[in-house]
Design a protein around this motif. Structure first.
Motif, PDB file in Angstrom:
ATOM      1  N   UNK A  99       0.828  -1.208   0.000  1.00 22.43           N
ATOM      2  CA  UNK A  99       0.000   0.000   0.000  1.00 22.43           C
ATOM      3  C   UNK A  99       0.859   1.255   0.000  1.00 22.43           C
ATOM      4  N   UNK A 100       1.946   1.255   0.772  1.00 23.54           N
ATOM      5  CA  UNK A 100       2.850   2.403   0.827  1.00 23.54           C
ATOM      6  C   UNK A 100       3.440   2.672  -0.558  1.00 23.54           C
ATOM      7  N   UNK A 101       3.892   1.610  -1.220  1.00 21.86           N
ATOM      8  CA  UNK A 101       4.481   1.749  -2.555  1.00 21.86           C
ATOM      9  C   UNK A 101       3.462   2.288  -3.553  1.00 21.86           C
ATOM     10  N   UNK A 102       2.252   1.731  -3.502  1.00 26.26           N
ATOM     11  CA  UNK A 102       1.201   2.173  -4.427  1.00 26.26           C
ATOM     12  C   UNK A 102       0.853   3.646  -4.202  1.00 26.26           C
ATOM     13  N   UNK A 103       0.662   4.038  -2.950  1.00 24.42           N
ATOM     14  CA  UNK A 103       0.275   5.409  -2.651  1.00 24.42           C
ATOM     15  C   UNK A 103       1.393   6.392  -2.964  1.00 24.42           C
ATOM     16  N   UNK A 104       2.631   5.984  -2.774  1.00 26.22           N
ATOM     17  CA  UNK A 104       3.769   6.845  -3.127  1.00 26.22           C
ATOM     18  C   UNK A 104       3.825   7.066  -4.643  1.00 26.22           C
ATOM     19  N   UNK A 114       4.752  14.107   6.846  1.00 34.01           N
ATOM     20  CA  UNK A 114       4.985  15.143   7.851  1.00 34.01           C
ATOM     21  C   UNK A 114       5.254  14.565   9.239  1.00 34.01           C
ATOM     22  N   UNK A 115       5.014  13.294   9.421  1.00 33.60           N
ATOM     23  CA  UNK A 115       5.243  12.671  10.726  1.00 33.60           C
ATOM     24  C   UNK A 115       6.741  12.478  10.959  1.00 33.60           C
ATOM     25  N   UNK A 116       7.191  12.611  12.203  1.00 38.09           N
ATOM     26  CA  UNK A 116       8.608  12.336  12.514  1.00 38.09           C
ATOM     27  C   UNK A 116       8.960  10.909  12.118  1.00 38.09           C
ATOM     28  N   UNK A 117      10.129  10.746  11.521  1.00 32.86           N
ATOM     29  CA  UNK A 117      10.530   9.420  11.021  1.00 32.86           C
ATOM     30  C   UNK A 117      10.533   8.362  12.116  1.00 32.86           C
ATOM     31  N   UNK A 118      10.834   8.780  13.344  1.00 28.57           N
ATOM     32  CA  UNK A 118      10.879   7.831  14.450  1.00 28.57           C
ATOM     33  C   UNK A 118       9.508   7.197  14.676  1.00 28.57           C
ATOM     34  N   UNK A 119       8.441   7.901  14.283  1.00 26.34           N
ATOM     35  CA  UNK A 119       7.088   7.389  14.495  1.00 26.34           C
ATOM     36  C   UNK A 119       6.729   6.245  13.554  1.00 26.34           C
ATOM     37  N   UNK A 120       7.635   5.949  12.620  1.00 24.96           N
ATOM     38  CA  UNK A 120       7.420   4.794  11.755  1.00 24.96           C
ATOM     39  C   UNK A 120       7.385   3.501  12.575  1.00 24.96           C
ATOM     40  N   UNK A 121       7.989   3.548  13.771  1.00 29.09           N
ATOM     41  CA  UNK A 121       7.993   2.364  14.633  1.00 29.09           C
ATOM     42  C   UNK A 121       6.571   1.940  14.983  1.00 29.09           C
ATOM     43  N   UNK A 125       4.953  -1.773  14.367  1.00 27.52           N
ATOM     44  CA  UNK A 125       4.347  -2.537  15.465  1.00 27.52           C
ATOM     45  C   UNK A 125       2.842  -2.694  15.333  1.00 27.52           C
ATOM     46  N   UNK A 126       2.233  -2.030  14.329  1.00 28.66           N
ATOM     47  CA  UNK A 126       0.803  -2.156  14.117  1.00 28.66           C
ATOM     48  C   UNK A 126      -0.047  -1.261  14.998  1.00 28.66           C
ATOM     49  N   UNK A 127       0.555  -0.228  15.608  1.00 26.28           N
ATOM     50  CA  UNK A 127      -0.176   0.656  16.505  1.00 26.28           C
ATOM     51  C   UNK A 127      -0.454   2.026  15.891  1.00 26.28           C
ATOM     52  N   UNK A 128      -0.107   2.215  14.617  1.00 27.87           N
ATOM     53  CA  UNK A 128      -0.273   3.536  14.018  1.00 27.87           C
ATOM     54  C   UNK A 128      -1.738   3.951  13.926  1.00 27.87           C
ATOM     55  N   UNK A 129      -2.628   3.026  13.590  1.00 31.91           N
ATOM     56  CA  UNK A 129      -4.050   3.351  13.516  1.00 31.91           C
ATOM     57  C   UNK A 129      -4.634   3.693  14.877  1.00 31.91           C
ATOM     58  N   UNK A 130      -4.189   2.989  15.909  1.00 31.86           N
ATOM     59  CA  UNK A 130      -4.676   3.220  17.262  1.00 31.86           C
ATOM     60  C   UNK A 130      -4.257   4.598  17.776  1.00 31.86           C
ATOM     61  N   UNK A 131      -3.061   5.047  17.379  1.00 32.36           N
ATOM     62  CA  UNK A 131      -2.504   6.291  17.901  1.00 32.36           C
ATOM     63  C   UNK A 131      -2.689   7.481  16.963  1.00 32.36           C
ATOM     64  N   UNK A 132      -3.211   7.223  15.758  1.00 35.64           N
ATOM     65  CA  UNK A 132      -3.259   8.267  14.719  1.00 35.64           C
ATOM     66  C   UNK A 132      -4.064   9.492  15.130  1.00 35.64           C
ATOM     67  N   UNK A 133      -5.045   9.326  16.004  1.00 36.84           N
ATOM     68  CA  UNK A 133      -5.852  10.466  16.422  1.00 36.84           C
ATOM     69  C   UNK A 133      -5.159  11.370  17.416  1.00 36.84           C
ATOM     70  N   UNK A 137       1.370   9.887  12.560  1.00 36.43           N
ATOM     71  CA  UNK A 137       1.912   8.562  12.257  1.00 36.43           C
ATOM     72  C   UNK A 137       1.925   8.347  10.754  1.00 36.43           C
ATOM     73  N   UNK A 138       2.454   7.203  10.355  1.00 38.67           N
ATOM     74  CA  UNK A 138       2.488   6.821   8.944  1.00 38.67           C
ATOM     75  C   UNK A 138       1.367   5.814   8.660  1.00 38.67           C
ATOM     76  N   UNK A 139       0.243   6.028   9.323  1.00 37.78           N
ATOM     77  CA  UNK A 139      -0.887   5.116   9.213  1.00 37.78           C
ATOM     78  C   UNK A 139      -1.431   5.066   7.783  1.00 37.78           C
TER      79      UNK A 139
END
Length: 341
Positions: A99-104, A114-121, A125-133, A137-139
């Protein structure tokens, strides 16, 4: 020894999966300006709660029931966590990279740039959707439910031990935390996404399997009355509270119905949807967003909306199948490499 599949779990899981697809399809109409809920397929609510919340509630109940069914007698921690890791992360990472490749390629810019690169973690880990609000994140895919279900897996061995050894104490602790979240929670995080607000649903599923429940028609009648009254009266109290009891009541009714609807065709169809449910969950949001973006939703008719939904659902199924097979082939190669070493 492999346990026999329970049809009622496949049946409810299939309904929950389809309800989540319907949720995100209909959401495109709800966010139009002005909103056009009249173009939604089937419904946007079930018994006065949002259909998305209803589907997620069923998933939490199913998850608790399925885990208890498999691990009631024995839960070796290393084996349990290894299996959960392999069931979640490899397919998620494959879908995310695709999905990342397609959207890019389509947007000519990296998603979440615009998210800090460190937030890619958090995506790893699969928590980007949970924390996106709450944080950038790179959700892209997976929804908040993925992070919540990972937390559930982390907690399951503890909860299992409590349900098996001290069920009353375990229920008491969970209900105290639940009551506080319903009545006193004021922090800047969506309460519906907190794993402890979903614990009554999870524990109910676990208890249901633990007791090997045989249906009392009175329970089904009570559950049906609850759903009818909530639909008619449309209470305005906590949506989280309504989601809990509507989800549990719906599960009781659906499991009861599954005994009457069970036949060879239903077993096959529900088994297929259950098999690919995680892959469907991972791909559906991106496909819905990009397919529906090519249509003028303000102009299509209600009938055309159903035609569009069927088309979108077919494409989702195709890509879910592809993702499932790619994942299976990659894991086979990895297993062979590990065996050689």
């Amino acid at each position: 020894m492999k346990k026999e599949r329970l049809f009622y779990l496949d049946f409810v899981r299939a309904i929950a999966t389809i309800s989540i697809v319907i949720t995100h399809f209909n959401a495109r109409y709800l966010y139009l300006n002005p909103p056009m809920p009249q173009k939604a397929v089937i419904t946007t609510t079930v018994a006065n709660i949002y259909i998305g919340g209803w589907g997620v509630s069923l998933f939490f109940i199913i998850s608790g029931a399925a885990l208890m069914y498999v691990y009631q007698e024995k839960c070796e921690l290393k084996t349990f966590y290894k299996k959960r890791f392999l069931n979640i992360y490899p397919m998620f990472w494959i879908a995310y990279i695709a999905a990342f490749t397609y959207m890019f390629y389509v947007n000519k810019v990296a998603p979440g740039g615009e998210a800090p690169k460190i937030n890619l973690i958090f995506s790893i880990l699969g928590f980007d959707g949970l924390l996106a609000g709450n944080i950038p994140t790179f959700y892209i895919l997976g929804e908040w439910f993925l992070g919540a279900i990972i937390l559930m897996y982390l907690l399951f061995p503890i909860i299992r031990k409590g349900i098996l050894e001290k069920p009353a104490v375990t229920w008491g602790i969970i209900l105290v935390i639940y009551a506080w979240l319903i009545l006193g929670y004021h922090y800047n995080f969506n309460v519906d996404k907190i794993i402890f607000i979903r614990m009554p649903e999870i524990l109910f599923g676990m208890q249901f399997v633990k007791q090997n429940r045989k249906f009392d028609i009175r329970e089904v009648v009570v559950a049906t009355i609850i759903l009818i009254l909530n639909t008619i009266c449309k209470p305005t109290w906590s949506s989280a509270l309504q989601t809990s009891y509507v989800g549990i009541a719906s599960f009781i009714v659906l499991v009861y119905l599954s005994y009457f609807l069970k036949n060879k065709l239903a077993v096959v169809l529900c088994g297929i949807v259950s098999k690919y449910s995680y892959a469907i969950f991972l791909v559906h949001h991106v496909i819905i967003a990009h397919m529906m973006a090519t249509f003028d939703l303000n102009k299509i008719t209600h009938l055309q909306s159903y035609e569009l939904f069927i088309s979108v659902f077919i494409v989702i199924c195709i890509f879910a199948k592809i993702l499932y097979e790619v994942h299976a082939n990659i894991m086979q190669v990895v297993a062979k490499v590990i065996q050689k070493d």
